[in-house]
Design an enzyme around this catalytic site. Structure first.
Site, PDB file in Angstrom:
ATOM      1  N   CYS A  14       0.827  -1.202   0.000  1.00 23.90           N
ATOM      2  CA  CYS A  14       0.000   0.000   0.000  1.00 23.90           C
ATOM      3  C   CYS A  14       0.866   1.259   0.000  1.00 23.90           C
ATOM      4  CB  CYS A  14      -0.936  -0.013   1.204  1.00 23.90           C
ATOM      5  SG  CYS A  14      -1.650   1.559   1.615  1.00 23.90           S
ATOM      6  N   GLN A 214     -11.838  18.318   7.088  1.00 21.30           N
ATOM      7  CA  GLN A 214     -10.678  17.706   7.746  1.00 21.30           C
ATOM      8  C   GLN A 214     -10.949  16.234   8.018  1.00 21.30           C
ATOM      9  OE1 GLN A 214      -7.828  19.219   8.237  1.00 21.30           O
ATOM     10  NE2 GLN A 214      -8.346  21.382   8.050  1.00 21.30           N
ATOM     11  N   TYR A 243      -8.965  30.433   2.321  1.00 25.31           N
ATOM     12  CA  TYR A 243      -9.002  28.993   2.013  1.00 25.31           C
ATOM     13  C   TYR A 243      -9.920  28.327   3.040  1.00 25.31           C
ATOM     14  CZ  TYR A 243      -4.597  30.376  -0.267  1.00 25.31           C
ATOM     15  OH  TYR A 243      -3.633  31.008  -1.009  1.00 25.31           O
ATOM     16  N   ASP A 312      -5.313  28.834   5.607  1.00 24.41           N
ATOM     17  CA  ASP A 312      -5.187  27.377   5.666  1.00 24.41           C
ATOM     18  C   ASP A 312      -5.131  26.818   4.240  1.00 24.41           C
ATOM     19  OD1 ASP A 312      -5.254  24.725   6.398  1.00 24.41           O
ATOM     20  OD2 ASP A 312      -7.310  24.739   7.136  1.00 24.41           O
ATOM     21  N   CYS A 339      -0.639  22.051   5.986  1.00 19.40           N
ATOM     22  CA  CYS A 339      -0.424  20.602   6.011  1.00 19.40           C
ATOM     23  C   CYS A 339       0.873  20.260   5.299  1.00 19.40           C
ATOM     24  CB  CYS A 339      -1.604  19.874   5.380  1.00 19.40           C
ATOM     25  SG  CYS A 339      -1.949  20.411   3.716  1.00 19.40           S
TER      26      CYS A 339
HETATM   27  N1  SAH Z   1      -9.935  25.762   6.335  1.00 16.59           N
HETATM   28  C1  SAH Z   1     -10.695  24.663   5.809  1.00 16.59           C
HETATM   29  C2  SAH Z   1     -10.145  24.110   4.485  1.00 16.59           C
HETATM   30  C3  SAH Z   1      -8.679  23.880   4.387  1.00 16.59           C
HETATM   31  S1  SAH Z   1      -8.153  22.910   3.007  1.00 16.59           S
HETATM   32  C4  SAH Z   1     -10.806  23.568   6.844  1.00 16.59           C
HETATM   33  O1  SAH Z   1     -10.078  23.550   7.829  1.00 16.59           O
HETATM   34  O2  SAH Z   1     -11.657  22.675   6.679  1.00 16.59           O
HETATM   35  C5  SAH Z   1      -7.745  24.075   1.811  1.00 16.59           C
HETATM   36  C6  SAH Z   1      -8.930  24.671   1.090  1.00 16.59           C
HETATM   37  O3  SAH Z   1      -8.403  25.597   0.122  1.00 16.59           O
HETATM   38  C7  SAH Z   1      -9.805  23.695   0.290  1.00 16.59           C
HETATM   39  O4  SAH Z   1     -11.139  23.871   0.673  1.00 16.59           O
HETATM   40  C8  SAH Z   1      -9.585  24.100  -1.166  1.00 16.59           C
HETATM   41  O5  SAH Z   1     -10.760  23.944  -1.954  1.00 16.59           O
HETATM   42  C9  SAH Z   1      -9.223  25.565  -1.044  1.00 16.59           C
HETATM   43  N2  SAH Z   1      -8.427  26.161  -2.125  1.00 16.59           N
HETATM   44  C10 SAH Z   1      -7.477  25.564  -2.901  1.00 16.59           C
HETATM   45  N3  SAH Z   1      -6.928  26.457  -3.728  1.00 16.59           N
HETATM   46  C11 SAH Z   1      -7.519  27.653  -3.472  1.00 16.59           C
HETATM   47  C12 SAH Z   1      -7.370  28.959  -3.999  1.00 16.59           C
HETATM   48  N4  SAH Z   1      -6.491  29.219  -4.958  1.00 16.59           N
HETATM   49  N5  SAH Z   1      -8.137  29.938  -3.502  1.00 16.59           N
HETATM   50  C13 SAH Z   1      -9.035  29.694  -2.512  1.00 16.59           C
HETATM   51  N6  SAH Z   1      -9.218  28.480  -1.975  1.00 16.59           N
HETATM   52  C14 SAH Z   1      -8.488  27.467  -2.449  1.00 16.59           C
END
Ligand code: SAH
Length: 382
Positions: A14, A214, A243, A312, A339
């Site tokens: 895996c 998450q 984000y 984020d 992350c």
């Molecule tokens: N803060 C949220 C999501 C984090 S993950 C939480 O904790 O659940 C990162 C997020 O960024 C995702 O939802 C993804 O769709 C978004 N994302 C990715 N590229 C982006 C961009 N260029 N502009 C805005 N959002 C974006």
């Protein structure tokens, strides 16, 4: 002393749990050292927060379906290949989700349905995606199929529900493209609402098939609580949640802020975010569907004012455009959740060169047994 690692019979093939062979304690120090190497030059790195029970933490489980001879198989793609490793039980996945996947495989066989063959692009069941709300108990099953036509749909759905009454919704998603993306464009609700709800930090959130959520809910609460402690909100601040996904962090922050603005690229996530604000009766929050970088440029141009920016981004980190506008907007505090400490280190270098000081660095183990590290960093304008 942490217990020795549980043995996974699929580990070699895996490849998903890169740190399998280390005790959990060793894994944590491995991740701590990684963060120190990348971010330690800015500030002392607080001790990584691990999980008391680092197993079966994934609330989102997906399985690829295929055929081997006359048997239907389901499992995980071997790292960087398209070969399915048959897996019935995974040590990091939700156990209920794994059980449901095995049931679906048996039903596919007994209903004489075919698995999808992605070499000839023919067949029916391609993937199964399951999301479970650990605290709400709701379960969503997404059947990803090669065709919209679903032979014996009703008896199949009924058979699945009678074996797993805990399932609260079933969605069919059609993906007939050559793609590494799991989900296709078209979806159809076969049972229930087409989404689940989950409780997090005392708030309720809707999770739909395509929106990011998450995957480790236990540690997400730890992570968000750290992020909010770092934000030091007093009720007077205007906060940007960049984000923002389905709006989780912003909504949790809203009672401690004057107002919150969330920005997110994924249309489904923004829809969920707006619903989530309503579900929780939050009135001081607005969401925008946009690229975070482009949105920040517009905000900087119109002279918007933010006291705190929570960000984020995905693994690639923030864009140059985003970071330059962030510096122009000049919030007093930035809380950066990431992350991927490699891109976070790159972005911190820019922010530190442009007027910010790192105050706190806190790694959180969101992905036990894998090499992935999550880290929340707070910065103050000098
Ligand atoms: N803060 C949220 C999501 C984090 S993950 C939480 O904790 O659940 C990162 C997020 O960024 C995702 O939802 C993804 O769709 C978004 N994302 C990715 N590229 C982006 C961009 N260029 N502009 C805005 N959002 C974006």
């Amino acid at each position: 002393m942490s217990k020795p690692v549980l043995h996974c019979p699929h580990a070699k093939k895996c490849g998903g749990c890169q740190l399998q062979n280390m005790t959990y304690e060793r894994q944590l120090s491995f991740k701590q050292v990684k963060v120190i190497k990348l971010l330690g030059k800015y500030r002392h790195v607080d001790e990584i927060i691990g999980m008391p029970h680092p197993y079966h933490y994934r609330n989102k489980v997906q399985a690829a379906f295929g055929e081997r001879g006359r048997e239907i198989i389901s499992g995980i793609y071997q790292s960087s290949t398209h070969k399915i490793v048959p897996v019935d039980r995974c040590l990091i996945e939700d156990e209920k989700a794994d059980e449901i996947i095995v049931t679906i495989r048996k039903l596919v066989k007994s209903f004489k349905l075919r698995a999808f063959n992605d070499e000839i692009m023919k067949g029916f069941l391609r993937h199964v995606l399951i999301k479970r709300g650990f605290s709400s108990g709701q379960v969503m099953v997404v059947l990803v199929t090669g065709t919209m036509e679903f032979p014996k749909e009703e008896p199949f759905v009924n058979a699945l529900l009678s074996r797993h009454p805990e399932i609260t919704t079933i969605v069919q998603n059609v993906n007939n493209k050559r793609t590494s993306l799991l989900l296709g464009e078209e979806s159809r609700v076969l049972f229930g609402d087409g989404y689940i709800e989950e409780d997090l930090c005392g708030f309720r959130f809707r999770i739909s098939p395509k929106a990011f959520y998450q995957i480790n809910p236990t540690q997400t609460e730890v992570l968000y609580n750290k992020a909010l402690t770092f934000a030091e909100l007093t009720g007077k601040e205007t906060v940007l949640d960049a984000y923002c996904g389905t709006g989780t962090i912003g909504i949790i922050a809203s009672p401690r802020a004057k107002g919150v603005v969330g920005v997110e690229l994924n249309a489904d996530a923004v829809k969920d975010a707006k619903v989530n604000a309503g579900l929780n009766g939050v009135e001081n929050i607005e969401f925008y569907e946009d690229d975070a970088g482009r949105f920040m440029v517009k905000e900087a141009q119109r002279g918007a004012r933010y006291d705190v920016v929570l960000m984020d981004p995905p693994r690639a980190g923030a864009s140059q455009e985003f970071l330059r506008s962030l510096v122009t907007l000049a919030p007093k505090k930035v809380v950066y959740i990431s992350c991927n400490p490699e891109t976070q280190a790159r972005d911190l270098a820019f922010l530190v060169k442009n007027g910010y000081r790192v105050k706190k660095i806190q790694p959180v183990d969101m992905f036990p047994h894998t090499e992935h590290v999550e880290c929340v960093v707070s910065l103050m304008r000098k």
